[in-house]
Design a protein around this motif. Structure first.
Motif, PDB file in Angstrom:
ATOM      1  N   SER A  99      14.846 -33.987  96.968  1.00  0.00           N
ATOM      2  CA  SER A  99      16.139 -33.726  98.285  1.00  0.00           C
ATOM      3  C   SER A  99      17.608 -33.999  97.569  1.00  0.00           C
ATOM      4  CB  SER A  99      16.241 -33.802  99.289  1.00  0.00           C
ATOM      5  OG  SER A  99      15.100 -33.780 100.265  1.00  0.00           O
TER       6      SER A  99
ATOM      7  N   ARG B 262      17.705 -32.170  94.125  1.00  0.00           N
ATOM      8  CA  ARG B 262      18.025 -30.631  94.332  1.00  0.00           C
ATOM      9  C   ARG B 262      19.734 -30.089  94.721  1.00  0.00           C
ATOM     10  NH1 ARG B 262      15.645 -28.875  99.584  1.00  0.00           N
ATOM     11  NH2 ARG B 262      13.833 -29.645  98.662  1.00  0.00           N
TER      12      ARG B 262
ATOM     13  N   THR C  68      21.881 -27.767  92.474  1.00  0.00           N
ATOM     14  CA  THR C  68      22.809 -26.855  92.766  1.00  0.00           C
ATOM     15  C   THR C  68      24.438 -27.165  92.757  1.00  0.00           C
ATOM     16  OG1 THR C  68      21.684 -26.472  94.632  1.00  0.00           O
ATOM     17  CG2 THR C  68      23.618 -25.957  95.628  1.00  0.00           C
TER      18      THR C  68
ATOM     19  N   ASP D  92      21.593 -17.673  97.665  1.00  0.00           N
ATOM     20  CA  ASP D  92      20.503 -19.678  97.504  1.00  0.00           C
ATOM     21  C   ASP D  92      21.054 -20.824  97.368  1.00  0.00           C
ATOM     22  OD1 ASP D  92      18.282 -17.339  97.543  1.00  0.00           O
ATOM     23  OD2 ASP D  92      18.930 -17.030  95.113  1.00  0.00           O
ATOM     24  N   GLU D  93      22.373 -20.549  96.818  1.00  0.00           N
ATOM     25  CA  GLU D  93      22.670 -22.690  97.165  1.00  0.00           C
ATOM     26  C   GLU D  93      23.200 -22.835  98.115  1.00  0.00           C
ATOM     27  OE1 GLU D  93      24.740 -21.611  92.424  1.00  0.00           O
ATOM     28  OE2 GLU D  93      26.361 -20.587  94.374  1.00  0.00           O
TER      29      GLU D  93
ATOM     30  N   SER E 292      20.164 -23.297  99.941  1.00  0.00           N
ATOM     31  CA  SER E 292      19.443 -24.788  98.508  1.00  0.00           C
ATOM     32  C   SER E 292      19.679 -26.360  99.408  1.00  0.00           C
ATOM     33  CB  SER E 292      19.603 -25.111  97.238  1.00  0.00           C
ATOM     34  OG  SER E 292      19.009 -25.793  96.649  1.00  0.00           O
TER      35      SER E 292
ATOM     36  N   SER F 202      18.929 -26.661 103.201  1.00  0.00           N
ATOM     37  CA  SER F 202      17.730 -27.295 102.792  1.00  0.00           C
ATOM     38  C   SER F 202      17.082 -28.710 102.347  1.00  0.00           C
ATOM     39  CB  SER F 202      16.272 -26.093 102.431  1.00  0.00           C
ATOM     40  OG  SER F 202      16.758 -26.226 100.824  1.00  0.00           O
TER      41      SER F 202
END
Length: 133
Positions: free
Chosen positions: A67, A70, A74, A93-94, A97, A100
């Motif tokens: 996490s 990621r 980003t 998408d960013e 991301s 999440s």
């Protein structure tokens, strides 16, 4: 059981590990999620820097995982775009991301000792102050 001895716990020096209390973790998790949502809703250099400082403090406190990686990837993509275009912005998408990654980042917070996290925040603040951020 009269004759049974308990196994001894491992010795930990005082001050080496101060667990994060649930209310502190909840406050930090809320602050982290709000920083993510602010960057998504109103992208700006200030919002970007706020979230970057939080992620850097987590990394400096020894947290590691998918996490955090990621979220950092980003943030790097957002920074690269800012260097090219001159404006902070996020793609769908960013944004997805970062959202999440927030759940995993929340989980990481509970495993970081508060004294270690506080020291990491102080180091990040000092570094940012030197850079004028």
């Amino acid at each position: 059981m009269a004759g049974t001895k308990r196994p001894r716990k491992a010795y930990k020096p005082r001050g080496a590990f101060v667990p994060m209390m649930r209310c502190t973790r909840n406050d930090l998790a809320l602050e982290l999620r709000l920083a993510i949502e602010l960057l998504i809703a109103e992208p700006s250099p200030d919002a970007y820097n706020q979230l970057s400082k939080m992620l850097l403090a987590m990394g400096n406190s020894g947290a590691h995982g998918e996490s955090l990686a990621r979220a950092n990837d980003t943030m790097l993509a957002i920074c690269d775009r800012f260097d090219r275009v001159g404006k902070v912005g996020l793609s769908a998408d960013e944004a997805a991301s970062l959202r999440s990654a927030a759940g995993g980042l929340d989980e990481m917070l509970s495993h970081i000792p508060i004294n270690v996290f506080s020291a990491a925040v102080a180091v990040v603040s000092a570094q940012c102050q030197e850079l004028g951020v």
